[in-house]
Design a protein around this motif. Structure first.
Motif, mmCIF file in Angstrom:
data_model
loop_
_atom_site.group_PDB
_atom_site.id
_atom_site.type_symbol
_atom_site.label_atom_id
_atom_site.label_comp_id
_atom_site.label_asym_id
_atom_site.label_seq_id
_atom_site.Cartn_x
_atom_site.Cartn_y
_atom_site.Cartn_z
ATOM 1 N N GLU A 37 -43.177 22.237 -24.623
ATOM 2 C CA GLU A 37 -44.082 21.523 -25.523
ATOM 3 C C GLU A 37 -44.212 22.288 -26.828
ATOM 4 O O GLU A 37 -44.303 23.524 -26.835
ATOM 5 N N LEU A 38 -44.245 21.564 -27.939
ATOM 6 C CA LEU A 38 -44.381 22.170 -29.262
ATOM 7 C C LEU A 38 -45.703 21.739 -29.894
ATOM 8 O O LEU A 38 -46.031 20.554 -29.907
ATOM 9 N N VAL A 39 -46.455 22.692 -30.420
ATOM 10 C CA VAL A 39 -47.665 22.400 -31.188
ATOM 11 C C VAL A 39 -47.535 23.089 -32.541
ATOM 12 O O VAL A 39 -46.776 24.045 -32.700
ATOM 13 N N PHE A 40 -48.266 22.610 -33.535
ATOM 14 C CA PHE A 40 -48.205 23.240 -34.849
ATOM 15 C C PHE A 40 -49.564 23.128 -35.537
ATOM 16 O O PHE A 40 -50.388 22.272 -35.193
ATOM 17 N N ALA A 41 -49.776 24.015 -36.514
ATOM 18 C CA ALA A 41 -51.038 24.031 -37.255
ATOM 19 C C ALA A 41 -50.823 24.676 -38.616
ATOM 20 O O ALA A 41 -49.845 25.394 -38.851
ATOM 21 N N ASP A 42 -51.771 24.434 -39.511
ATOM 22 C CA ASP A 42 -51.752 24.944 -40.891
ATOM 23 C C ASP A 42 -52.676 26.152 -40.988
ATOM 24 O O ASP A 42 -53.882 26.035 -40.777
ATOM 25 N N HIS A 43 -52.119 27.313 -41.315
ATOM 26 C CA HIS A 43 -52.965 28.511 -41.461
ATOM 27 C C HIS A 43 -53.597 28.619 -42.853
ATOM 28 O O HIS A 43 -54.406 29.524 -43.097
ATOM 29 N N GLN A 44 -53.212 27.709 -43.759
ATOM 30 C CA GLN A 44 -53.785 27.642 -45.108
ATOM 31 C C GLN A 44 -53.601 28.937 -45.897
ATOM 32 O O GLN A 44 -54.313 29.199 -46.860
ATOM 33 N N ASN A 45 -52.666 29.774 -45.461
ATOM 34 C CA ASN A 45 -52.418 31.071 -46.105
ATOM 35 C C ASN A 45 -53.649 31.979 -46.071
ATOM 36 O O ASN A 45 -53.816 32.844 -46.937
ATOM 37 N N LYS A 46 -54.491 31.797 -45.059
ATOM 38 C CA LYS A 46 -55.698 32.600 -44.885
ATOM 39 C C LYS A 46 -55.619 33.358 -43.558
ATOM 40 O O LYS A 46 -55.539 32.732 -42.496
ATOM 41 N N PRO A 47 -55.635 34.694 -43.599
ATOM 42 C CA PRO A 47 -55.518 35.468 -42.363
ATOM 43 C C PRO A 47 -56.586 35.136 -41.324
ATOM 44 O O PRO A 47 -56.289 35.093 -40.125
ATOM 45 N N ASP A 48 -57.831 34.872 -41.771
ATOM 46 C CA ASP A 48 -58.883 34.571 -40.797
ATOM 47 C C ASP A 48 -58.637 33.221 -40.115
ATOM 48 O O ASP A 48 -58.868 33.070 -38.904
ATOM 49 N N VAL A 49 -58.142 32.250 -40.879
ATOM 50 C CA VAL A 49 -57.832 30.945 -40.297
ATOM 51 C C VAL A 49 -56.670 31.073 -39.307
ATOM 52 O O VAL A 49 -56.721 30.553 -38.185
ATOM 53 N N GLY A 50 -55.621 31.764 -39.717
ATOM 54 C CA GLY A 50 -54.475 31.960 -38.839
ATOM 55 C C GLY A 50 -54.846 32.697 -37.563
ATOM 56 O O GLY A 50 -54.415 32.318 -36.464
#
Length: 403
Positions: free
Chosen positions: A72-85
């Motif tokens: 299974e593959l999932v994906f997300a946007d870290h928004q170029n922010k270390p805390d979000v990632g």
């Protein structure tokens, strides 16, 4: 109609088994891969949807199952922010049972997630972030660096060109950590190869008028002007340098060029510019096969990270298959011991620090007269062996290389 006690017991057991079947199926083991990338920001064109498609194509080519487990593959946007990632990585590992994390197309995000992966006993394969410190001072036993890095983009390129006769340099660099690090590594290799550094100048981020910096580079008389910058600043440097006629007499070496930048800047403005590349779509039959299939999905061939995601996921699935399990320790052992050979990577070997050592390619932007198609923009002029393309063990502080 009445049921005997024996019939009732059988009926009850059958009903219980049928009720439990969906739950058992839902809890069947599966392998879960997460692509954490820039889906909406400045790097989304060279990462983003293409990064997800590169990973998905690898899973499909593998048959979508491995060691008896669906993938299974999932994906997300870290928004170029270390805390979000970091928050996404923790949730994926703790709550969503993600087994391997990749892409991380931002060095600060990648470094933040490296520690999390080790703490959670998971695997992380960095494909889109460029800091060579990922396998240097921030190396760890659960982390790999599969794509380009700042050392191979700058030092290996500068060293190779200097040995080939382009032995006098001037550096035009961005005045922040990224540009400074690229220039420092390149300067060192120019001098080690017997070349000369005739000067350098640093520009602030988002400088609209690059003329004063370009005139300093021009007046130096250096054979090569090393561009340790990226994005719109690089675009302005290249276009304004073309207006001054600089690139007709002095060669430009870009430490951060991507294929997708060329149409926007214009091949006529960039002709002759050189770059050290992990992947170019038109290199051979294997790279062309992947590129044509990717183009049907995206309308363009893969950028470097898109292709490297394909390679990383393919190798991870091979490692799980070889181990016969998704257990982290067994998969790590397989990843470190297996050779890497696929549609993107040739003659690859994973070093103890997690750095994938593989040949890279010196590519040059074609002149308009040489271009035969929309994406026929580069030509491969040299291959740089893996042991010369990446930071040698003797220059690393990673303790994994000392044991």
């Amino acid at each position: 109609m009445t049921l005997s006690r024996r019939s009732f017991s059988f009926f009850s057991a059958l009903t219980a088994a049928q009720a439990a079947a969906p739950l058992a199926f839902a809890q069947a083991p599966k392998l879960k891969i997460g692509v954490l990338t820039d889906m909406s920001g400045a790097l989304s064109s060279v990462l983003g949807k293409g990064s997800v498609d590169g990973a998905r194509m690898a899973i499909e080519d593998f048959g979508s199952t491995v060691a008896g487990m669906p993938v299974e593959l999932v994906f997300a946007d870290h928004q170029n922010k270390p805390d979000v990632g970091a928050a996404i990585a923790r949730r994926w590992f703790d709550e969503e049972q993600v087994d391997m994390l990749l892409d991380l197309g931002n060095s600060a995000v990648a470094i933040a997630c490296q520690t999390i992966a080790k703490d959670k006993n998971k695997i992380i394969i960095v494909t889109g972030a460029s800091s060579s410190d990922i396998t240097n001072k921030f190396c760890n036993s659960h982390s790999f660096h599969w794509g380009y890095d700042t050392y191979m983009q700058s030092a290996a390129l500068a060293g190779n060109m200097t040995k080939g006769g382009d032995n006098s340099w001037f550096f035009l660099s961005a005045d922040y950590a990224y540009g400074q690090a690229l220039e420092a590594d390149a300067r060192k290799k120019v001098l080690e190869a017997g070349g000369k550094v005739l000067g350098g100048v640093k520009h602030p981020a988002n400088t609209m008028d690059m003329s004063s910096f370009l005139l300093q580079a021009q007046s130096s008389g250096a054979k090569v002007i090393g561009l340790a910058t990226t994005g719109e600043d690089m675009e302005r440097i290249v276009k304004q340098g073309q207006e001054f006629g600089i690139w007709r007499k002095q060669k430009a070496a870009s430490f951060g060029m991507q294929l997708y930048y060329i149409p926007g800047i214009g091949p006529a403005n960039m002709q002759g510019m050189v770059h050290n590349s992990i992947y170019y779509w038109d290199r051979d039959d294997k790279t062309r096969d992947l590129a044509q299939r990717f183009l049907k999905r995206n309308g363009k061939p893969p950028a470097e990270t898109h292709a490297v995601n394909y390679s990383a996921v393919t190798q991870y699935l091979k490692a799980v298959k070889a181990a016969g399990t998704k257990e982290t320790g067994a998969v790590l052992k397989a990843l470190h011991s297996m050779p890497v050979e696929d549609l993107v990577t040739r003659n690859g070997k994973v070093r103890a620090d997690g750095r994938l050592i593989r040949p890279t390619h010196l590519v040059e932007v074609k002149s308009p007269g040489e271009i035969k198609g929309q994406w026929d923009l580069l030509k491969v002029v040299a291959e740089i062996p893996g042991d010369q393309a990446f930071r040698p063990p003797g220059e690393s502080v990673c303790t994994l290389l000392k044991t």
